[in-house]
Enzyme design. Sequence first.
Site, PDB file in Angstrom:
ATOM      1  N   LYS A 299       0.820  -1.214   0.000  1.00 29.66           N
ATOM      2  CA  LYS A 299       0.000   0.000   0.000  1.00 29.66           C
ATOM      3  C   LYS A 299       0.857   1.268   0.000  1.00 29.66           C
ATOM      4  CE  LYS A 299      -4.215  -2.229   1.328  1.00 29.66           C
ATOM      5  NZ  LYS A 299      -5.213  -2.621   2.329  1.00 29.66           N
TER       6      LYS A 299
ATOM      7  N   ARG B 100      -2.635 -10.374   4.919  1.00 27.88           N
ATOM      8  CA  ARG B 100      -3.006 -10.567   3.511  1.00 27.88           C
ATOM      9  C   ARG B 100      -1.929  -9.914   2.649  1.00 27.88           C
ATOM     10  NH1 ARG B 100      -5.351  -7.525  -0.370  1.00 27.88           N
ATOM     11  NH2 ARG B 100      -6.874  -8.490  -1.764  1.00 27.88           N
TER      12      ARG B 100
HETATM   13  N1  PMM Z   1      -7.048  -4.575   0.929  1.00 30.45           N
HETATM   14  C1  PMM Z   1      -7.336  -4.718  -0.369  1.00 30.45           C
HETATM   15  C2  PMM Z   1      -8.269  -5.676  -0.802  1.00 30.45           C
HETATM   16  N2  PMM Z   1      -8.894  -6.475   0.089  1.00 30.45           N
HETATM   17  N3  PMM Z   1      -9.270  -7.129   2.310  1.00 30.45           N
HETATM   18  C3  PMM Z   1      -9.046  -6.970   3.608  1.00 30.45           C
HETATM   19  N4  PMM Z   1      -9.704  -7.724   4.506  1.00 30.45           N
HETATM   20  N5  PMM Z   1      -8.149  -6.047   4.077  1.00 30.45           N
HETATM   21  C4  PMM Z   1      -7.452  -5.235   3.250  1.00 30.45           C
HETATM   22  O1  PMM Z   1      -6.668  -4.407   3.732  1.00 30.45           O
HETATM   23  C5  PMM Z   1      -7.688  -5.362   1.847  1.00 30.45           C
HETATM   24  C6  PMM Z   1      -8.623  -6.343   1.410  1.00 30.45           C
HETATM   25  C7  PMM Z   1      -6.666  -3.836  -1.376  1.00 30.45           C
HETATM   26  O2  PMM Z   1      -5.496  -4.344  -1.839  1.00 30.45           O
HETATM   27  P1  PMM Z   1      -5.304  -5.050  -3.301  1.00 30.45           P
HETATM   28  O3  PMM Z   1      -5.915  -4.109  -4.321  1.00 30.45           O
HETATM   29  O4  PMM Z   1      -3.873  -5.200  -3.455  1.00 30.45           O
HETATM   30  O5  PMM Z   1      -6.008  -6.361  -3.279  1.00 30.45           O
END
Ligand code: PMM
Length: 286
Positions: A228, A266
């Site tokens: 991020k 994650r």
């Molecule tokens: N961040 C993203 C997508 N899904 N789910 C949870 N539970 N927590 C998060 O911080 C989160 C998520 C965004 O990141 P990406 O676009 O790299 O998937």
Amino acid sequence: MMQGLRRQPAGLSKDLANKKRCLVVGVLNVTPDSFSDGGLFTDTTTAINHAKQLIAQGADLIDVGGESTKPGASRIENIEEQKRVIPVIEELTNLGIITSIDTMRSQTAELAVKVGAQIVNDVSGGLADENMHKTVAGLDVPYVLMHWRGHSTVMDELANYQSVVEEVINELKLQIEKAIKAGINRNKIVIDPGLGFAKKPEHNWQILKEINKLHSLDLPIYIGASRKRFLADFAFPKGSTDPKDRDLATSAISSYASLNGAWAVRVHDVAGSVAAVKVNNQLEEI
Ligand code: PMM
């Protein structure tokens, strides 16, 4: 060694429940436009191969998402999201790979669980779809309830706080109450402070600094810091703006989260976080 108790949700398959350390969730974005890996894994075969690679590197499960949530991203149709994720989840399940479904939509969550997803990961915590909590209650699976204030098109404008940690906790409490009222068993809920969602870099850092306050909710904690923007200053090589160059900083956050009792992290790059959580686990066990 560990600061704060590591809780886990009820209803996990044995494979996951038996792991007492922080879990590493590998990210699989089947999207053309996610911020760090958009467009890489859009067809089912490429997506499956990437998931296999994440598992080979030690991921405990794969979080499959079909809709980008990057700042400014616009929404896609229900049916388009489902076309992207359902065949992938079905195939991964056939291969014996554990998956969660990353969706704000109750219908997608339901279809995904029907073809094998074991966890629903809802970045809106139930705010984007009024049927989500009721649906998850019926599915009776663990539910990641994230702190969220609004869709990607507006979330940066909503990043205003007097006291970010208290406000995030209070807003999570409201969503938890709603979820329980709709029939979700409290022991199935996992909370996530939603790093980067309606949060400026200083908000993300403050939440991480005070991560132990999240334990006051007495629920398992899920952290998504991977690649991020707030990690940009810690890119390697220095000065790079490529999100992939935030993977080392991401692993450092995984180590910190695991030491502070997070149930799961994650991440896109699995290997570094697996090393981090396993080293911490070794120190916890001796
Ligand atoms: N961040 C993203 C997508 N899904 N789910 C949870 N539970 N927590 C998060 O911080 C989160 C998520 C965004 O990141 P990406 O676009 O790299 O998937």
